[in-house]
Write a protein that holds these residues in place. Structure first.
Motif, PDB file in Angstrom:
ATOM      1  N   THR A   4       0.841  -1.192   0.000  1.00  0.00           N
ATOM      2  CA  THR A   4       0.000   0.000   0.000  1.00  0.00           C
ATOM      3  C   THR A   4       0.878   1.244   0.000  1.00  0.00           C
ATOM      4  O   THR A   4       2.090   1.174   0.248  1.00  0.00           O
ATOM      5  CB  THR A   4      -0.900   0.034   1.248  1.00  0.00           C
ATOM      6  N   GLU A   6       0.901   3.504   2.245  1.00  0.00           N
ATOM      7  CA  GLU A   6       1.420   3.679   3.605  1.00  0.00           C
ATOM      8  C   GLU A   6       2.642   2.789   3.854  1.00  0.00           C
ATOM      9  O   GLU A   6       3.644   3.233   4.424  1.00  0.00           O
ATOM     10  CB  GLU A   6       0.324   3.382   4.646  1.00  0.00           C
ATOM     11  N   GLU A   7       2.560   1.537   3.408  1.00  0.00           N
ATOM     12  CA  GLU A   7       3.692   0.626   3.576  1.00  0.00           C
ATOM     13  C   GLU A   7       4.895   1.112   2.768  1.00  0.00           C
ATOM     14  O   GLU A   7       6.037   1.094   3.255  1.00  0.00           O
ATOM     15  CB  GLU A   7       3.302  -0.789   3.128  1.00  0.00           C
ATOM     16  N   SER A   9       5.555   4.201   1.852  1.00  0.00           N
ATOM     17  CA  SER A   9       6.055   5.416   2.479  1.00  0.00           C
ATOM     18  C   SER A   9       6.941   5.108   3.684  1.00  0.00           C
ATOM     19  O   SER A   9       7.988   5.731   3.865  1.00  0.00           O
ATOM     20  CB  SER A   9       4.873   6.294   2.913  1.00  0.00           C
ATOM     21  N   SER A  10       6.547   4.136   4.478  1.00  0.00           N
ATOM     22  CA  SER A  10       7.307   3.837   5.696  1.00  0.00           C
ATOM     23  C   SER A  10       8.558   3.000   5.432  1.00  0.00           C
ATOM     24  O   SER A  10       9.454   2.945   6.275  1.00  0.00           O
ATOM     25  CB  SER A  10       6.415   3.149   6.724  1.00  0.00           C
ATOM     26  N   GLN A  71       0.056  10.593  -4.781  1.00  0.00           N
ATOM     27  CA  GLN A  71      -0.713   9.365  -4.990  1.00  0.00           C
ATOM     28  C   GLN A  71      -1.694   9.614  -6.123  1.00  0.00           C
ATOM     29  O   GLN A  71      -2.554  10.469  -6.047  1.00  0.00           O
ATOM     30  CB  GLN A  71      -1.447   8.929  -3.732  1.00  0.00           C
ATOM     31  N   HIS A  74      -5.493   4.385  -6.449  1.00  0.00           N
ATOM     32  CA  HIS A  74      -5.778   3.670  -5.203  1.00  0.00           C
ATOM     33  C   HIS A  74      -6.232   2.249  -5.537  1.00  0.00           C
ATOM     34  O   HIS A  74      -6.946   2.028  -6.502  1.00  0.00           O
ATOM     35  CB  HIS A  74      -6.892   4.381  -4.424  1.00  0.00           C
ATOM     36  N   ASP A  77      -2.344   0.859  -5.135  1.00  0.00           N
ATOM     37  CA  ASP A  77      -1.835   2.231  -5.036  1.00  0.00           C
ATOM     38  C   ASP A  77      -0.702   2.504  -6.017  1.00  0.00           C
ATOM     39  O   ASP A  77       0.125   1.634  -6.286  1.00  0.00           O
ATOM     40  CB  ASP A  77      -1.334   2.501  -3.618  1.00  0.00           C
ATOM     41  N   GLU A  98       7.861  15.158   4.220  1.00  0.00           N
ATOM     42  CA  GLU A  98       6.860  14.150   3.875  1.00  0.00           C
ATOM     43  C   GLU A  98       7.352  13.329   2.677  1.00  0.00           C
ATOM     44  O   GLU A  98       8.078  13.832   1.831  1.00  0.00           O
ATOM     45  CB  GLU A  98       5.531  14.810   3.512  1.00  0.00           C
ATOM     46  N   ASP A 102      -0.077  15.227   1.296  1.00  0.00           N
ATOM     47  CA  ASP A 102      -1.400  15.051   1.903  1.00  0.00           C
ATOM     48  C   ASP A 102      -2.493  15.696   1.064  1.00  0.00           C
ATOM     49  O   ASP A 102      -3.666  15.483   1.312  1.00  0.00           O
ATOM     50  CB  ASP A 102      -1.443  15.675   3.301  1.00  0.00           C
TER      51      ASP A 102
END
Length: 187
Positions: A4, A6-7, A9-10, A71, A74, A77, A98, A102
């Motif tokens: 995803t 989020e994954e 990004s981290s 992004q 979706h 993603d 970032e 956002d």
């Protein structure tokens, strides 16, 4: 295995080169070729023009950023990393640090400096527009041109001695040709 946004990004910093040249495309990390020297020259010249314009008029409601993910799709993603983006309104430095924005930028700037970036340019423009980006700038060092593709209306092409059009409300006091010039201090 898909990841995803989020994954991605981290964990991006764990990828080769700290993930600098990696995008997430339909849930899969894709490594792009590192940009060449002309790409760096264009980013340098563009950032200098933006900085000069922002210092000249501090009341301008624009926030440009470099190396910030957008992004565009979706489930699965997709995260694209244009050379630069510009937002209208908000905190000028709100996106610093970032990995993924956002909010949706007003402008995304791509540099079609190598075959890999040129090949997927049309696809990227459509993705940006579908995500809500108002206009996509494609700077093409091979053609020495800037194409501006607005979400609504027809694209416009600017060449050599044409002045660089305003970036949101920033009057950039350079010509298209100036974007491709190697800085005098570098020679």
């Amino acid at each position: 295995m898909q990841v995803t946004a989020e994954e991605f990004s981290s964990t991006r910093h764990e990828l080769p080169d700290g993930g600098r040249w990696t995008e997430l495309v339909e849930g899969r990390p894709v490594v792009l070729d590192p940009p060449d020297e002309i790409y760096g020259t264009i980013v340098l010249n563009l950032s200098k023009a933006i900085g000069t314009a922002m210092r000249a008029d501090r009341s301008i409601d624009a926030a440009p950023c470099f190396d910030l993910g957008i992004q565009t799709l979706h489930d699965p993603d997709t995260i694209r990393f244009p050379a630069a983006v510009a937002f209208r309104g908000g905190d000028r430095f709100g996106e610093v640090g970032e990995v993924i924005a956002d909010r949706v930028p007003e402008v995304a700037i791509e540099i079609a400096a190598d075959p890999q970036r040129r090949l997927h340019c049309a696809e990227r423009i459509l993705e940006y527009h579908d995500a809500g980006v108002g206009a996509v700038w494609v700077i093409d060092p091979h053609e020495q041109a800037l194409t501006i593709a607005p979400r609504e209306g027809l694209p416009a092409i600017y060449r050599e001695d044409d002045p660089l059009v305003p970036l949101i409300d920033l009057e950039l006091a350079v010509t298209i040709e100036d974007l491709f010039a190697i800085p005098k201090w570098y020679r």
